[in-house]
Design an enzyme around this catalytic site. Structure first.
Site, PDB file in Angstrom:
ATOM      1  CG  LEU A  71      77.324   5.784  18.955  1.00 25.27           C
ATOM      2  CD1 LEU A  71      76.633   6.864  18.140  1.00 25.27           C
ATOM      3  CD2 LEU A  71      78.545   5.248  18.214  1.00 25.27           C
TER       4      LEU A  71
ATOM      5  CB  ALA B 143      76.693   7.099  28.894  1.00 23.10           C
ATOM      6  N   GLY B 144      76.215  10.219  29.064  1.00 20.36           N
ATOM      7  CA  GLY B 144      76.496  11.496  29.711  1.00 20.36           C
ATOM      8  C   GLY B 144      75.473  11.797  30.778  1.00 20.36           C
ATOM      9  N   GLY B 145      75.447  13.056  31.203  1.00 19.38           N
ATOM     10  CA  GLY B 145      74.544  13.451  32.272  1.00 19.38           C
ATOM     11  C   GLY B 145      73.091  13.338  31.900  1.00 19.38           C
TER      12      GLY B 145
ATOM     13  N   GLY C  85      71.774  11.202  29.330  1.00 15.48           N
ATOM     14  CA  GLY C  85      71.334   9.859  28.974  1.00 15.48           C
ATOM     15  C   GLY C  85      72.398   9.114  28.200  1.00 15.48           C
TER      16      GLY C  85
ATOM     17  CB  VAL D  35      74.566   8.677  22.416  1.00 18.05           C
ATOM     18  CG1 VAL D  35      74.383   8.902  20.917  1.00 18.05           C
ATOM     19  CG2 VAL D  35      74.309   9.970  23.174  1.00 18.05           C
TER      20      VAL D  35
ATOM     21  CG  ASP E  67      78.256  20.063  27.306  1.00 20.47           C
ATOM     22  OD1 ASP E  67      79.303  20.563  27.788  1.00 20.47           O
ATOM     23  OD2 ASP E  67      77.988  18.848  27.364  1.00 20.47           O
TER      24      ASP E  67
END
Length: 283
Positions: A21, A23-25, A27, A29, A137
């Site tokens: 779905l 990605a971010g700082g 990890g 998803v 966030d």
């Protein structure tokens, strides 16, 4: 949703992964499905965080608190394994577009939808803060527009990340430039009031179609949040006053989430959010 790439897992815990779905700082998803057929969102932290015992301890505490939350306007934590080689957490999957996608595609929401959005998110933050969590966030991409109202995702776990990385870590920021509170940018101790600032920025974006602190780089955005007043476009009346109050530089001058929700929806957010309420502006 994107297909799984070579090297990505096909199962996490008891969940079969269907695709990625985002990605971010922290990890990645994934969209997953349980053996019983329930669809979930599975967040898997980056492997290097798993080596930090302080991170694991904070992650464990945040997951335990988030399990108990079960708020009306958030995605519930269903399962987690903080002790896994790579820690992960599974939440209920919310079928609905992120606010960021909806506004980009269809434009600003009408005032009644912004009120419904703000009331629901205010109630969500009130519940999150009551459990000792700080989201850190709140931003348009972390707000999903479900048929029966908004959902705030990725709450709580961001606080665990904050214990391990700093704002200037390479490729990672605890929060999003343009939506972070001034005290968060300055690296000061923060409270739930930081989430209220971010909520104000989200509501300004939803109502006007643009962020209240525009800029073409992270440095510009961070500077404007700390030193300049927000740009609220043609927002007017009580809604403008509420958003401006949320965006006060001093945390003590911002309204509490419950107060904001009551002002936006005196009868409660559920009374304001009828089925498809937020979607009427997207037709």
């Amino acid at each position: 949703m994107q297909p799984l790439e070579a090297g990505e897992p096909h199962t996490i815990g008891a969940y079969r992964l269907l695709g990625r779905l985002g990605a971010g700082g922290m990890g990645r998803v994934y969209l997953g499905r349980s053996t019983g057929g329930r669809t979930v969102a599975v967040k898997v932290v980056h492997p290097h965080f798993a080596l930090d015992e302080q991170f694991r301890a904070r992650f464990r505490r945040e997951v335990d608190a988030a399990r108990r939350l079960g708020a009306r306007w958030t995605a519930p934590v269903l399962d987690a394994d903080p002790e896994a080689a790579v820690p992960w957490v599974a939440t209920g999957y919310v079928a609905g577009p992120p606010l960021s996608d909806a506004v980009t595609r269809y434009g600003p929401l009408p005032e009644y939808a912004v009120r419904a959005l703000g009331a629901g998110l205010g109630e969500a933050l009130d519940a999150v803060h009551a459990h000792g969590l700080i989201h850190r966030d709140v931003k348009p991409s972390n707000v999903l527009l479900a048929l029966d109202g908004p959902r705030l995702i990725d709450f709580g776990i961001a606080r665990a990340l904050g214990a391990t990385v700093s704002l200037t870590s390479t490729g990672v920021s605890v929060g999003s430039p343009g939506y972070m509170a001034p005290e968060q940018i300055r690296g000061l101790d923060i409270s739930g009031a930081a989430d209220v600032f971010s909520l104000g920025a989200v509501l300004a974006y939803a109502a006007t179609g643009t962020a209240p602190f525009p800029g073409d780089s992270s440095a510009v955005l961070l500077y404007k949040v700390v030193h300049e007043e927000p740009e609220l476009g043609d927002l007017e009346g009580e809604l403008r006053e509420l958003v401006a109050g949320c965006l006060a530089k001093d945390p003590a001058d911002r309204p509490a989430p419950a107060e904001l929700a009551r002002t936006l929806a005196p009868g409660g957010a559920a009374a304001l959010v009828a089925p498809c309420l937020l979607y009427t502006s997207l037709s």
